[in-house]
Design an enzyme around this catalytic site. Structure first.
Site, mmCIF file in Angstrom:
data_model
loop_
_atom_site.group_PDB
_atom_site.id
_atom_site.type_symbol
_atom_site.label_atom_id
_atom_site.label_comp_id
_atom_site.label_asym_id
_atom_site.label_seq_id
_atom_site.Cartn_x
_atom_site.Cartn_y
_atom_site.Cartn_z
ATOM 1 N N PRO A 203 0.772 -1.232 -0.123
ATOM 2 C CA PRO A 203 0.014 -0.039 -0.063
ATOM 3 C C PRO A 203 1.071 1.287 -0.070
ATOM 4 O O PRO A 203 1.765 1.254 0.638
ATOM 5 C CB PRO A 203 -0.784 -0.027 1.245
ATOM 6 C CG PRO A 203 -0.827 -1.494 1.472
ATOM 7 C CD PRO A 203 0.574 -2.220 1.356
ATOM 8 N N GLY A 204 0.310 2.302 -0.687
ATOM 9 C CA GLY A 204 1.222 3.603 -0.677
ATOM 10 C C GLY A 204 2.209 3.610 -1.475
ATOM 11 O O GLY A 204 3.016 4.710 -1.527
ATOM 12 N N GLY A 206 2.044 4.103 -4.864
ATOM 13 C CA GLY A 206 1.675 4.567 -6.351
ATOM 14 C C GLY A 206 0.987 4.057 -7.409
ATOM 15 O O GLY A 206 1.343 4.413 -8.504
ATOM 16 N N THR A 208 -2.138 3.488 -8.141
ATOM 17 C CA THR A 208 -3.187 4.231 -8.561
ATOM 18 C C THR A 208 -2.740 5.400 -9.592
ATOM 19 O O THR A 208 -3.097 5.876 -10.395
ATOM 20 C CB THR A 208 -4.360 4.624 -7.445
ATOM 21 O OG1 THR A 208 -4.685 3.409 -6.899
ATOM 22 C CG2 THR A 208 -5.502 5.637 -8.192
ATOM 23 N N GLU A 424 17.627 1.181 26.332
ATOM 24 C CA GLU A 424 17.870 1.861 24.867
ATOM 25 C C GLU A 424 19.534 1.796 24.681
ATOM 26 O O GLU A 424 19.851 1.868 23.490
ATOM 27 C CB GLU A 424 17.201 3.166 24.919
ATOM 28 C CG GLU A 424 15.575 3.340 25.048
ATOM 29 C CD GLU A 424 15.055 2.370 24.005
ATOM 30 O OE1 GLU A 424 15.454 2.061 22.844
ATOM 31 O OE2 GLU A 424 13.859 1.871 24.602
#
Length: 655
Positions: A203-204, A206, A208, A424
């Site tokens: 998804p995302g 490009g 379309t 961390e």
């Protein structure tokens, strides 16, 4: 028309109110029969009256006074000569006047309209209600369920220059543009253009946008529809819409017919525990028939997009229907830089911002993610009342897209803050000291999303294939936080749950999928998994219980080996671990440059840079402004091993 229909309920209510008012007004008229009128005729005093004479009746209306009370009356009298004479004498006595009206002198059309108006208003009200229930627009009128929902765009403005990061994919679709512009040269060569192109990718990325750019470059109409727009609750609706869609496309040929999320209607037939969906399968069958019925070089090119190609029916993907598959992958570093340039064209960026560096910090981001990063940066710049988007805005935007907004109001206890700092710091030390580990870009203990802190780590270089040593290094890096808690505090917390989930998945894939264990190059799992519930419902595993036990042993062996390496690295670099943890505790966020300075110089700033800056200030000004105490503390503070041990001993006593 649509705007007028919105006022129809209000108009209907006004007409009803006016009718009620008129009815209430007419209710004060004394409507009498002939006998009642004869009883009051001798004693009442009549004023102005009107006679409406028709064929068989005489309708008399007017006012009369009886016992000092004036009232309106209305009576119908048989039309005879005797009644006409008696009625005239009765109404004129006492000075009353009579007006005779012709019933045929009125407006016939107004009378007809007055009778039909209520029926017309009721019909319009029902039409309005049905239109609203079915959508209200021209293509969604009542009972037009079988019409295509495809939206047509005749003048597409999108071009290839608006689509960045997919140069190879553009090459794959350039023949479509040439065909739509000049189909004769393909016909003369005996070639036929693919009827369908299937665009596959996450998804995302490009898909379309690329399909729309093809229509824009070819200057042809662009029909777009989603797979979910075909299927409705009414049987046969989807198949009818498919037929109507191809019929409209033929009228507008040459054109591009784009079906987004085709997996919604093109799923494998008969899959699942309860069988297939009859309506969806009928729609798919009609789609297959329509694509077969398209003649070669008919001027219609069907482009479909999906991120789930594994669920599509094989008949849909065969040659002759979707002849060509175009995989639109996530962009590489060069593609990300080009995408950022496209989306940054209308945004004021500070001169210090480097889109190349921003592309290096965003591996795995899709085009939509990158557009969101720049948009979030612009929003933050507006929120901070800045004239341009700064690097700090984009750094915060990346963090927001990845993890969500920072929860600065959430306060740690001192014990939890030390725990998160060492957790961390453990990840950071492994990233610095392990050769195949990812580069540490940023470390923070500020809560963000569901995480109490996080490390932003990027690969040293982007690769298409990952070696076994890189996967082992990734598992070791994920174990860094949990192992640091073991070494420093002698216990572990639940903060490493996400790390454990990731490293377990990597270790299982190494054994079951990639064959990176002593079990050899044998795959013991389907990497795609079961798409539908029930596809392999009655099927057992492909390996015995003994092999399953061996798989568990290999997974445990990989994780245990990485844990031992992680413990060794952190023990050997205990000074660096303490140094990073204490600076995290104090500053809460460290960048890549500050972490490297801590490793090389023991401070978060480069002493050489500080000396150069001091010399420049002394040459440019005779009076050097005093440095604030809080700004000098990070440089002047020296953390030796004895100080670290003393702080840890005090913390242990408090616990």
């Amino acid at each position: 028309m649509k705007k007028w229909l919105n006022y129809l309920p209000t108009l209907f209510i006004i007409v009803i109110l006016m009718s009620l008012i008129l009815f209430s007004t007419q209710g004060s008229v004394n409507r009498m029969n002939y006998t009642q009128f004869q009883n009051i005729a001798n004693t009442a005093q009549f004023d102005n009256s009107s006679l409406n004479i028709s064929g068989n009746i005489i309708k008399a209306e007017g006012d009369y006074t009886l016992n000092g009370k004036t009232q309106s009356y209305s009576v119908i009298v048989p039309n005879t000569d005797a009644n006409m004479e008696w009625l005239t004498d009765t109404l004129e006595k006492g000075g009353g006047s009579i007006t005779v009206t012709d019933p045929s002198s009125g407006n016939l059309w107004m009378n007809i309209l007055a009778q039909l108006l209520p029926l017309l208003l009721i019909g319009l009200l029902f039409y309005f209600m049905l239109s609203k229930m079915s959508g209200g627009t021209g293509a969604n009128k009542a009972f037009e369920f079988s019409k295509s929902r495809a939206r047509i765009e005749s003048n597409v403005k999108t071009r290839f220059k608006d689509v960045a990061g997919c140069e190879e994919e553009k090459e794959e679709v350039k023949e479509i543009i040439d065909y739509l512009k000049n189909p004769q040269k393909f016909t003369q060569m005996g070639a036929h253009i693919p009827k369908g192109i299937l665009m596959v990718g996450p998804p995302g990325t490009g898909k379309t946008l690329l399909a729309k750019a093809v229509a824009g470059e070819a200057n042809v109409p662009f029909f777009s529809i989603s797979g979910s727009d075909f299927v409705e609750m009414f049987v046969g609706t989807g198949a009818s819409r498919v037929r109507d869609m191809f019929k409209n496309a033929q009228k507008n040929a040459p054109c591009i017919l784009f079906i987004d999320e085709i997996d919604a209607v093109g799923r494998q037939r008969g899959a699942g525990m309860g069988g297939g969906n009859d309506e969806r399968e009928q729609t798919l069958n009609q789609l297959l028939v329509e694509m077969d019925g398209m003649t070669d070089n008919a001027g219609i090119v069907v482009i479909a997009a999906t991120n789930r190609p594994d669920v599509l029916d094989p008949a849909l993907r065969r040659s002759g229907r979707f002849d060509r598959n175009v995989t639109v992958n996530l962009p590489d570093i060069r593609g990300r830089e080009e995408i950022l340039k496209v989306h940054a064209a209308n945004k004021p960026l500070a001169p210090t911002i480097s889109l190349k560096n921003l592309a290096q910090r965003t591996p795995g981001f899709s085009g939509a993610d990158l557009a969101n990063v720049l948009n979030e940066g612009a929003i933050l710049a507006v929120r901070n009342h800045e004239p341009k988007i700064t690097q700090e805005d984009l750094d915060e935007a990346i963090d927001r897209v990845m993890m969500g907004p920072a929860k600065k109001s959430k306060k740690y206890t001192e014990k939890d803050k030390w725990l998160v700092s060492y957790h961390e710091a453990g990840h950071a030390v492994i990233g610095l000291k392990l050769e195949d580990a990812d580069i540490v870009q940023k470390v923070t203990i500020i809560p963000r999303g569901e995480a109490g802190g996080y490390n932003l780590m990027t690969p040293r270089e982007e690769k298409y294939f990952h070696r076994k040593s890189e996967m082992v290094a990734q598992i070791t890096g994920l174990l860094g936080g949990r192992t640091a808690e073991e070494i420093v505090f002698g216990e572990i917390s639940a903060g490493a749950v996400n790390d454990i989930e990731k490293l377990t998945s990597i270790a299982k894939n190494m054994v079951r999928v990639y064959g990176m264990s002593s079990l050899g190059p044998i795959q013991y799992a389907d990497p795609e998994g079961n798409v539908f519930l029930g596809r392999d419902y009655t099927k057992g595993s492909d390996y015995s219980a003994g092999v399953a036990s061996e798989i568990d042993k290999e997974v445990r062996s990989i994780v245990d080996s990485c844990h031992e390496d992680c413990k060794r690295i952190l023990t050997e670099n205990r000074d660096l671990l303490d140094l990073i943890a204490h600076n995290l505790f104090e500053h809460e966020t460290l960048t890549n440059e500050e972490i490297n300075n801590l490793m090389q110089y023991g401070t978060i700033t480069d002493p050489n840079t500080a000396v150069i800056d001091t010399e420049i200030v002394s040459e440019s000004s005779s009076e050097v402004p005093p440095v604030p105490q809080e700004a000098r503390q990070p440089e002047e503070k020296e953390i030796d091993k004895q100080t670290v041990d003393d702080a840890l001993n005090e913390l242990t006593k408090k616990n």
